[in-house]
Design an enzyme around this catalytic site. Sequence first.
Site, PDB file in Angstrom:
ATOM      1  N   MET A  50       7.395   4.795  -7.952  1.00 35.48           N
ATOM      2  CA  MET A  50       8.099   5.910  -8.579  1.00 35.48           C
ATOM      3  C   MET A  50       7.235   7.163  -8.742  1.00 35.48           C
ATOM      4  SD  MET A  50      10.982   4.660  -8.672  1.00 35.48           S
ATOM      5  CE  MET A  50      11.655   3.006  -8.481  1.00 35.48           C
ATOM      6  N   CYS A  51       6.065   7.180  -8.116  1.00 35.80           N
ATOM      7  CA  CYS A  51       5.228   8.379  -8.164  1.00 35.80           C
ATOM      8  C   CYS A  51       5.774   9.445  -7.219  1.00 35.80           C
ATOM      9  CB  CYS A  51       3.793   8.045  -7.766  1.00 35.80           C
ATOM     10  SG  CYS A  51       2.802   7.385  -9.103  1.00 35.80           S
ATOM     11  N   ASP A  94     -15.829  -4.525  -1.565  1.00 33.84           N
ATOM     12  CA  ASP A  94     -15.664  -4.972  -0.179  1.00 33.84           C
ATOM     13  C   ASP A  94     -16.974  -4.895   0.598  1.00 33.84           C
ATOM     14  OD1 ASP A  94     -14.122  -5.596   2.320  1.00 33.84           O
ATOM     15  OD2 ASP A  94     -14.777  -3.570   2.827  1.00 33.84           O
TER      16      ASP A  94
END
Length: 211
Positions: free
Chosen positions: A74-75, A127
């Site tokens: 919803m951004c 990572d």
Amino acid sequence: MELNHFDHQGNAVMVDVSEKENTSREAVAEGFIHVNSEVYRAIANGAVKKGDVLTVAQVAGIMGTKKTAELIPMCHLLNLTNAKVTFEMLEESQEIRAVCQVKTEGKTGVEMEALTGVSVALLTIYDMCKALDKTMEIRDIHVCTKSGGKSGDFVNPQLNIQAGGQVDIQPDLKLDLPLADKRQKKAAVSPSPREEEPGLQIWADEGTPRW
């Protein structure tokens, strides 16, 4: 306070900002990753095998700010005018602090973009270093300040920032060492291969054969 991401039927919706005026908006978020002593030294000495950890994480964080609307349903898709990611090495606690500052001229704020930038930067550090330590802990990601818009300025009350003050955004701490110095430091912390048979090397840190 009423949540405005739901309609009267309880369906999730994007907030309609059509009637809002464009204003200058800014948000700053920060977060931390705790690493062990081996990872901390490797990052500080530029000796991680995958490359310059903080430079890659910085670029990843900036990219993350621009992808926020694709990740958070919803951004709103915003036209960012600036995004900055910086780091601070905290030797005593063996942590790396990431700070993301985002700006725009628009109808809604950029808090989510700042939070996404910090999160992606810290995930990138994980990572790139997970071969050395899989117990690294990402924690305490939060908005520090925001400005602009109808709701006005916000200062996180848990951070002891004076009203109108600024978050300490450190310069990027990637080491600016001569290439020869980087190689010497890398050699000092990198494991030495031991010959088991012609053409085969076993690396002490991984126990993985490499031809």
